[in-house]
Design an enzyme around this catalytic site. Structure first.
Site, short mmCIF file in Angstrom:
data_model
loop_
_atom_site.label_atom_id
_atom_site.label_comp_id
_atom_site.label_asym_id
_atom_site.label_seq_id
_atom_site.Cartn_x
_atom_site.Cartn_y
_atom_site.Cartn_z
N LYS A 100 0.83 -1.22 0.00
CA LYS A 100 0.00 0.00 0.00
C LYS A 100 0.85 1.26 0.00
CE LYS A 100 0.15 -1.48 4.25
NZ LYS A 100 -0.28 -2.64 4.96
N GLU A 124 -5.22 -5.49 -5.21
CA GLU A 124 -6.31 -5.94 -4.34
C GLU A 124 -5.85 -6.12 -2.88
OE1 GLU A 124 -9.88 -6.74 -5.18
OE2 GLU A 124 -9.54 -6.24 -3.09
N VAL A 127 -5.34 -3.20 0.44
CA VAL A 127 -6.33 -2.72 1.42
C VAL A 127 -7.23 -3.88 1.82
CG1 VAL A 127 -8.25 -1.12 1.86
CG2 VAL A 127 -6.39 -0.43 0.32
N GLY A 129 -6.67 -6.68 3.49
CA GLY A 129 -6.15 -8.06 3.56
C GLY A 129 -6.91 -8.97 2.61
N ILE A 131 -10.10 -9.27 2.10
CA ILE A 131 -11.42 -8.83 1.62
C ILE A 131 -11.33 -8.40 0.16
CG2 ILE A 131 -13.33 -7.21 1.96
CD1 ILE A 131 -12.33 -6.72 4.78
N GLU A 185 2.61 -4.34 11.18
CA GLU A 185 3.65 -3.90 10.25
C GLU A 185 5.01 -4.07 10.94
OE1 GLU A 185 2.98 -2.50 7.01
OE2 GLU A 185 1.17 -3.55 7.59
N ASP A 196 -1.08 3.42 8.62
CA ASP A 196 -1.48 2.32 7.73
C ASP A 196 -2.94 2.53 7.27
OD1 ASP A 196 -1.06 -0.64 6.81
OD2 ASP A 196 -2.90 -0.71 8.00
N LYS A 200 -4.48 3.42 3.45
CA LYS A 200 -5.55 2.58 2.89
C LYS A 200 -6.79 3.41 2.53
CE LYS A 200 -4.08 -1.68 5.21
NZ LYS A 200 -4.18 -2.42 6.49
N GLY A 297 -2.80 -10.90 7.93
CA GLY A 297 -2.43 -12.31 8.10
C GLY A 297 -1.96 -12.88 6.78
#
Ligand code: HSE
Length: 356
Positions: A100, A124, A127, A129, A131, A185, A196, A200, A297
């Site tokens: 990011k 993708e 931002v 993780g 989703i 991070e 962070d 995002k 994760g």
């Protein structure tokens, strides 16, 4: 066969190798192509890894190999990650990233160059993780007018706030666990001080509104000052403290904020706990849409990277919906300047920002 090069073999990079290896048959059966990890660029050697023989230390080997059509950048940091990405695009290679920092700093340049070269720049995993948010939001922004995004975009801080509320552990203990679980991070200040989340929300706003606001402009407040007492008090008022990142567009500009907020029970963001992220998107045609899933994760993030790789492998050179971004810091408005009528509708439902 699609040949891929992975730049960086840390948490996300090794996760991508795992997801591709474990699902190779499923992928080949579905898209009719084998995906081959031809190179792994890293400073280290991985003699005990099954793909250890793919490790190289010189990016030029990848750049000069015409067989490599997808470069997956998971290096972290802006340089040389940006430079490698730009060089790969200029060499006619598609680039996928989870980084990011690069997207928030150089998204407009990379997207413009990708368009020029007829290749794709996909992000993708940058931002949310695991989703799927960038692709649906890109499509939505094309067919609908998005007016607001409110999200819990950082898994580490949400994990910490949930642990403080549920088990009464201290901030430091919860942070240490989040680091152990691979959520945080490398420098946890990026998580706990909100930077962070800030990058995002700037990326999401750019996808939604086509304008990238430089993240340095955005007033950002993290969760360091949140105490157990704040958490208790919020609970007594039927609220939960969350680090909420918001973007609102009106005719006057793009309002952005990252701040701890006492989110009311009943708001969809109230129920987002642990490492999960939640992103509420409000638009004229679709009304409210809620995206939910693991925001950090190894495997969830790797899964998002692989979805971009598959998109490229399956669609080839077909031109996808990938709008360009402008960079315009003059469009930035602090959230505190949001006119009352606009603030009313969104803020009333969300809850009280604690930093004002
Ligand atoms: N440190 C980030 C988080 C990782 O906790 O959400 C995913 O960007």
């Amino acid at each position: 066969m699609t040949n891929i090069a992975l730049l960086g073999f840390g948490t996300v990079g090794s996760g991508v190798a795992e997801v591709l290896t474990q699902n190779s048959k499923r992928i080949a059966d579905t898209i009719g192509l084998d995906l081959n990890i031809k190179y792994i660029l890293d400073l280290r050697e991985f003699p005990n890894h099954p793909l250890g023989n793919r490790v190289v230390h010189d990016f030029n080997i990848i750049l000069n190999d015409p067989e490599v059509s997808v470069v997956v950048e998971m290096m972290g940091g802006v340089h040389p990650a940006y430079d490698f990405s730009m060089a790969a695009i200029k060499a006619g290679k598609n680039v996928v990233t989870s980084n990011k920092a690069v997207v928030a700093a150089f998204g407009p340049e990379l997207l413009t160059e990708a368009r020029k070269q007829g290749v794709r720049y996909l992000f993708e995993a940058s931002v949310g993780g695991g989703i799927p948010i960038i692709r649906p939001l890109t499509e939505q922004a094309t067919r609908d007018e998005i007016t607001e995004i409110a999200g819990i975009l950082n898994g580490t801080t949400n994990y910490i706030l949930t642990a403080m509320k549920e088990t009464g552990v201290s901030f430091d203990e919860a942070l240490a666990t989040a680091q152990k679980l691979g959520y945080a991070e490398a420098d946890p200040s990026a998580d706990v001080d909100g930077f962070d989340s800030c990058r995002k929300i700037c990326i999401l706003a750019a996808v939604a509104f086509g304008t990238l606001i430089p993240y340095e402009k955005v007033k950002t407040v993290g969760i360091r000052a949140i105490t157990a007492k704040d958490v208790d008090e919020a609970e007594q008022n039927d609220c939960a403290i969350k680090l909420v990142a918001r973007a609102v567009r009106t005719d006057a500009g793009i309002y952005l904020s990252v701040e701890p907020t006492a989110v009311r029970r009943g708001n969809p963001l109230y129920a987002i706990e642990d490492v999960f992220n939640g992103i509420l998107v409000r638009s004229k045609v679709s009304g409210d849409l809620m995206f939910y899933g693991k925001g950090a994760g190894m495997l969830p993030t790797a899964g998002a990277v692989v979805s971009d790789i598959l998109d490229i492998a399956a669609k080839g050179s077909q031109q996808p919906i990938q709008p360009l971004w402008t960079r315009d810091e003059s469009a930035y408005r602090p959230m505190t300047d949001l006119p009352c009528e606009a603030a009313e509708s969104a803020a009333k439902e969300l809850g009280q920002a604690l930093s004002r």
